[in-house]
Design a protein around this motif. Structure first.
Motif, mmCIF file in Angstrom:
data_model
loop_
_atom_site.group_PDB
_atom_site.id
_atom_site.type_symbol
_atom_site.label_atom_id
_atom_site.label_comp_id
_atom_site.label_asym_id
_atom_site.label_seq_id
_atom_site.Cartn_x
_atom_site.Cartn_y
_atom_site.Cartn_z
ATOM 1 N N ARG A 289 0.844 -1.198 0.000
ATOM 2 C CA ARG A 289 0.000 0.000 0.000
ATOM 3 C C ARG A 289 0.878 1.246 0.000
ATOM 4 O O ARG A 289 1.756 1.395 0.842
ATOM 5 C CB ARG A 289 -0.916 0.003 1.217
ATOM 6 C CG ARG A 289 -1.827 1.221 1.300
ATOM 7 C CD ARG A 289 -2.793 1.102 2.459
ATOM 8 N NE ARG A 289 -3.691 -0.040 2.289
ATOM 9 C CZ ARG A 289 -4.653 -0.363 3.163
ATOM 10 N NH1 ARG A 289 -4.814 0.374 4.269
ATOM 11 N NH2 ARG A 289 -5.427 -1.407 2.945
ATOM 12 N N GLY A 290 0.652 2.118 -0.953
ATOM 13 C CA GLY A 290 1.454 3.329 -1.085
ATOM 14 C C GLY A 290 2.821 3.079 -1.677
ATOM 15 O O GLY A 290 3.649 3.992 -1.706
ATOM 16 N N GLY A 291 3.071 1.862 -2.170
ATOM 17 C CA GLY A 291 4.397 1.512 -2.673
ATOM 18 C C GLY A 291 4.542 1.641 -4.166
ATOM 19 O O GLY A 291 5.075 0.727 -4.828
ATOM 20 N N THR A 292 4.067 2.738 -4.744
ATOM 21 C CA THR A 292 4.214 2.970 -6.178
ATOM 22 C C THR A 292 4.783 4.361 -6.433
ATOM 23 O O THR A 292 4.603 5.272 -5.625
ATOM 24 C CB THR A 292 2.864 2.843 -6.916
ATOM 25 O OG1 THR A 292 1.940 3.812 -6.385
ATOM 26 C CG2 THR A 292 2.286 1.452 -6.769
ATOM 27 N N GLY A 293 5.461 4.496 -7.544
ATOM 28 C CA GLY A 293 5.995 5.790 -7.973
ATOM 29 C C GLY A 293 6.092 5.799 -9.485
ATOM 30 O O GLY A 293 6.139 4.738 -10.121
ATOM 31 N N ARG A 294 6.123 6.994 -10.057
ATOM 32 C CA ARG A 294 6.165 7.118 -11.517
ATOM 33 C C ARG A 294 7.383 7.930 -11.922
ATOM 34 O O ARG A 294 7.711 8.944 -11.297
ATOM 35 C CB ARG A 294 4.888 7.778 -12.044
ATOM 36 C CG ARG A 294 4.789 7.785 -13.558
ATOM 37 C CD ARG A 294 3.438 8.273 -14.046
ATOM 38 N NE ARG A 294 3.341 8.206 -15.498
ATOM 39 C CZ ARG A 294 2.990 7.128 -16.181
ATOM 40 N NH1 ARG A 294 2.661 6.022 -15.514
ATOM 41 N NH2 ARG A 294 2.942 7.134 -17.489
ATOM 42 N N GLY A 318 17.213 9.677 -19.128
ATOM 43 C CA GLY A 318 18.445 10.228 -18.578
ATOM 44 C C GLY A 318 18.339 10.780 -17.182
ATOM 45 O O GLY A 318 19.237 11.499 -16.728
ATOM 46 N N SER A 319 17.278 10.428 -16.438
ATOM 47 C CA SER A 319 17.106 10.982 -15.100
ATOM 48 C C SER A 319 17.264 9.910 -14.030
ATOM 49 O O SER A 319 17.019 8.724 -14.266
ATOM 50 C CB SER A 319 15.738 11.650 -14.954
ATOM 51 O OG SER A 319 14.703 10.687 -14.956
ATOM 52 N N VAL A 320 17.682 10.353 -12.844
ATOM 53 C CA VAL A 320 17.757 9.501 -11.660
ATOM 54 C C VAL A 320 16.808 10.099 -10.626
ATOM 55 O O VAL A 320 16.955 11.251 -10.224
ATOM 56 C CB VAL A 320 19.190 9.443 -11.091
ATOM 57 C CG1 VAL A 320 19.211 8.656 -9.784
ATOM 58 C CG2 VAL A 320 20.147 8.820 -12.098
ATOM 59 N N SER A 321 15.826 9.291 -10.202
ATOM 60 C CA SER A 321 14.849 9.728 -9.202
ATOM 61 C C SER A 321 15.124 9.015 -7.890
ATOM 62 O O SER A 321 15.624 7.886 -7.876
ATOM 63 C CB SER A 321 13.426 9.420 -9.665
ATOM 64 O OG SER A 321 13.125 10.091 -10.873
ATOM 65 N N SER A 322 14.812 9.669 -6.787
ATOM 66 C CA SER A 322 14.970 9.049 -5.475
ATOM 67 C C SER A 322 13.633 9.015 -4.757
ATOM 68 O O SER A 322 12.804 9.921 -4.910
ATOM 69 C CB SER A 322 16.008 9.796 -4.631
ATOM 70 O OG SER A 322 15.581 11.110 -4.347
ATOM 71 N N PHE A 323 13.432 7.946 -3.996
ATOM 72 C CA PHE A 323 12.235 7.778 -3.179
ATOM 73 C C PHE A 323 12.672 7.413 -1.770
ATOM 74 O O PHE A 323 13.622 6.658 -1.578
ATOM 75 C CB PHE A 323 11.348 6.646 -3.717
ATOM 76 C CG PHE A 323 10.814 6.866 -5.103
ATOM 77 C CD1 PHE A 323 9.555 7.401 -5.304
ATOM 78 C CD2 PHE A 323 11.579 6.530 -6.205
ATOM 79 C CE1 PHE A 323 9.059 7.592 -6.584
ATOM 80 C CE2 PHE A 323 11.097 6.718 -7.494
ATOM 81 C CZ PHE A 323 9.833 7.253 -7.692
ATOM 82 N N LYS A 334 8.120 10.232 -2.949
ATOM 83 C CA LYS A 334 9.000 10.835 -3.950
ATOM 84 C C LYS A 334 9.870 11.904 -3.295
ATOM 85 O O LYS A 334 9.378 12.750 -2.553
ATOM 86 C CB LYS A 334 8.164 11.459 -5.076
ATOM 87 C CG LYS A 334 8.977 11.989 -6.249
ATOM 88 C CD LYS A 334 9.632 10.868 -7.022
ATOM 89 C CE LYS A 334 10.345 11.367 -8.277
ATOM 90 N NZ LYS A 334 9.395 11.839 -9.304
ATOM 91 N N ALA A 335 11.168 11.846 -3.565
ATOM 92 C CA ALA A 335 12.087 12.774 -2.914
ATOM 93 C C ALA A 335 12.691 13.770 -3.894
ATOM 94 O O ALA A 335 12.610 14.984 -3.698
ATOM 95 C CB ALA A 335 13.200 12.010 -2.196
ATOM 96 N N SER A 336 13.329 13.297 -4.965
ATOM 97 C CA SER A 336 14.007 14.224 -5.875
ATOM 98 C C SER A 336 14.179 13.574 -7.242
ATOM 99 O O SER A 336 14.004 12.360 -7.405
ATOM 100 C CB SER A 336 15.388 14.603 -5.312
ATOM 101 O OG SER A 336 16.231 13.466 -5.252
ATOM 102 N N ALA A 386 15.771 15.914 1.283
ATOM 103 C CA ALA A 386 15.780 14.912 0.222
ATOM 104 C C ALA A 386 17.205 14.694 -0.270
ATOM 105 O O ALA A 386 18.019 15.620 -0.295
ATOM 106 C CB ALA A 386 14.896 15.367 -0.941
ATOM 107 N N PRO A 387 17.542 13.475 -0.662
ATOM 108 C CA PRO A 387 18.891 13.218 -1.173
ATOM 109 C C PRO A 387 19.091 13.830 -2.552
ATOM 110 O O PRO A 387 18.218 13.742 -3.416
ATOM 111 C CB PRO A 387 18.960 11.688 -1.230
ATOM 112 C CG PRO A 387 17.539 11.250 -1.386
ATOM 113 C CD PRO A 387 16.719 12.252 -0.632
ATOM 114 N N GLY A 388 20.225 14.484 -2.726
ATOM 115 C CA GLY A 388 20.590 15.049 -4.024
ATOM 116 C C GLY A 388 21.922 14.485 -4.483
ATOM 117 O O GLY A 388 22.580 13.729 -3.761
ATOM 118 N N LEU A 389 22.341 14.852 -5.684
ATOM 119 C CA LEU A 389 23.563 14.315 -6.281
ATOM 120 C C LEU A 389 24.489 15.440 -6.702
ATOM 121 O O LEU A 389 24.047 16.446 -7.274
ATOM 122 C CB LEU A 389 23.228 13.449 -7.500
ATOM 123 C CG LEU A 389 22.365 12.207 -7.258
ATOM 124 C CD1 LEU A 389 22.037 11.525 -8.582
ATOM 125 C CD2 LEU A 389 23.067 11.236 -6.321
#
Length: 481
Positions: A289-294, A318-323, A334-336, A386-389
């Motif tokens: 439950r709540g374990g989805t992201g796009r 070409g993107s890197v997303s963090s959760f 969703k974080a960044s 949120a974690p960034g790079l």
């Protein structure tokens, strides 16, 4: 009383050269694990002071009975003695170093908010961070150079059971030197044993109706999870070949990558061709439950950080997303999102708590098309948490079409310097030293007849496996192993 635990480790380090004379790689692995356990005991306040001292005396007596009393003046034991002296220096300063490292990470995070462009080069930390542990790292690794440590050349074995079908992933089982698995676009997964006895294929896991794009071992190696182009996630018992569970994707989309939640192996994460990231409870086969992201594009790569709290996902835009991931429930927040390869794709992600002892900050290794292997420093974004790079290093590779993978070396945090390894479309395996400002290439292994798609070390770095687009898996032996 932490000093007593430090003395215990110093005694163990002193006998390291005698513990596994034929397998020097175990010395590093053994002492590193002992260091971790003893630090945890010290922090937890385990045992009273008198009991710790009694344990130290008993440990020293048992080691002396097994290996004999050691003399630091003995020439034949010079290496062991130098390792001991280096270890004493290391252990005496360990608590100071850990506090210094925490402060360093905090300062880097604060410094990252001062206007450096997201994803741009990190000019404040262009190289590794010098620390007093460099001498100890050299001693534990046997006083050899980084290039010598990763001088793989001899071929241990070649597997070709998948014919001409590409093998997109190869991986050794956790903490196992000789258990290896690889998946293929022929729809199967092979489980191989390299020793004892001649190397052989133990099991071929059959059942997928399409190519297998990715798989992962559970922490205890009793379960494999696989993601297939047929739109299903499957759970396997690797030792007997049984398919434990089949989980179809709700959208019917091809599944391109998967990963276990490191703190809760009852949860696995899968990425799909319809841009979705889903957390699945493998006991029930249902989505958390709540374990989805796009994501903006097809999800090609997934990995967790060492703490299991941050999930990184890469896509074909070409993107890197963090959760942020709750390890108990699997809920994703969703974080960044960072574009690391505009107009390209991200095909592999690997996370480490630190790049090396000389660079003690979280790192993310990324294969980015076109033609780049990128090493990022993970920082905290201003105000959000949120974690960034921040880009630390970029290495040139041949990468235009294939889903190339790379990895950190498993023992790199205990050596001076740091090494990463990647596949390449020039049919070679490439090693890079992340600490060198110039001439970062350490080694190159030609031998494949097609693009090298994936690479993987065993737990003590004595063997390296690589797979290619023509279905061949080569297991390389370290030169001095």
């Amino acid at each position: 009383m932490a000093a007593v635990w430090q003395q215990v480790l110093a005694v163990d380090a002193r006998y390291a050269a005698y513990r596994t004379p034929r397998w020097p790689q175990f010395r590093t692995q053994y002492v590193r694990r002992r260091s971790q356990l003893l630090r945890e005991q010290a922090q937890a306040g385990a045992l009273e002071g008198a009991t710790r001292r009694w344990y130290l005396r008993l440990r020293a007596r048992l080691l002396a009975q097994r290996y004999g009393a050691l003399s630091e003046q003995s020439s034949c034991r010079a290496h062991s003695s130098s390792a001991l002296r280096a270890s004493r220096t290391t252990l005496d300063r360990m608590e100071d170093f850990e506090e210094e490292a925490r402060g360093h990470r905090r300062s880097l995070s604060r410094g990252s908010h001062s206007g450096a462009p997201r994803g741009g080069p990190d000019e404040r930390a262009p190289g590794v961070v010098p620390t007093p542990l460099a001498q100890a790292s050299r001693a534990m690794a046997g006083d050899t150079s980084l290039g010598e440590n990763y001088a793989f050349a001899g071929v241990f074995h070649v597997f070709d059971q998948h014919g001409d079908h590409a093998v997109p992933k190869v991986q050794f089982a956790h903490d196992d030197r000789h258990l290896l698995a690889c998946c293929s676009l022929d729809g199967t997964i092979s489980v191989c044993r390299l020793a004892p006895g001649p190397p052989s294929v133990l099991r071929v896991l059959r059942g997928h109706g399409g190519g297998v794009a990715d798989f992962a071992w559970s922490l205890s190696n009793d379960v494999l999870v696989s993601a297939s182009l047929d739109g299903t996630l499957r759970l396997w018992a690797p030792l007997d070949g049984r398919c434990i569970r089949r989980v179809p994707d709700p959208d019917g989309a091809a599944l391109l990558c998967c990963a276990f939640q490191p703190l809760n192996n009852n949860l696995t994460v899968v990425g799909s061709a319809r841009h979705m990231v889903r957390v699945v409870n493998i006991s029930t086969g249902k989505a958390a439950r709540g374990g989805t992201g796009r994501l903006p594009g097809r999800v090609l790569a997934l990995c967790f950080d060492a703490a299991g709290r941050v999930l990184w996902a890469g896509d074909d835009r070409g993107s890197v997303s963090s959760f942020l991931c709750d390890p108990g429930t699997g809920r994703l927040t969703k974080a960044s999102r960072v574009v690391v390869a505009a107009g390209g794709s991200v095909t592999s992600l690997s996370a480490r708590a630190w790049a090396s002892r000389e660079a003690p900050d979280p790192s993310l290794l990324v294969n980015a098309c076109p033609d780049r292997l990128l090493l990022f420093r993970v920082v905290e974004e201003a105000g959000s948490g949120a974690p960034g790079l921040r880009l630390r290093r970029s290495f040139p590779t041949r990468h235009r079409q294939q889903p190339l993978r790379s990895c950190f070396c498993p023992l790199m945090s205990f050596r001076q310097g740091a090494c990463v390894v990647t596949g390449s479309e020039d049919a070679c395996v490439h090693f890079f030293d992340v600490g060198r400002a110039a001439r970062a290439a350490l080694n190159s292994l030609p031998g494949h007849g097609a693009a090298v798609l994936a690479v993987a070390f065993n737990c003590d770095e004595s063997l390296l496996a690589s797979s290619d687009a023509a279905g061949t898996v080569i297991v390389w032996r370290r030169q001095h192993a």
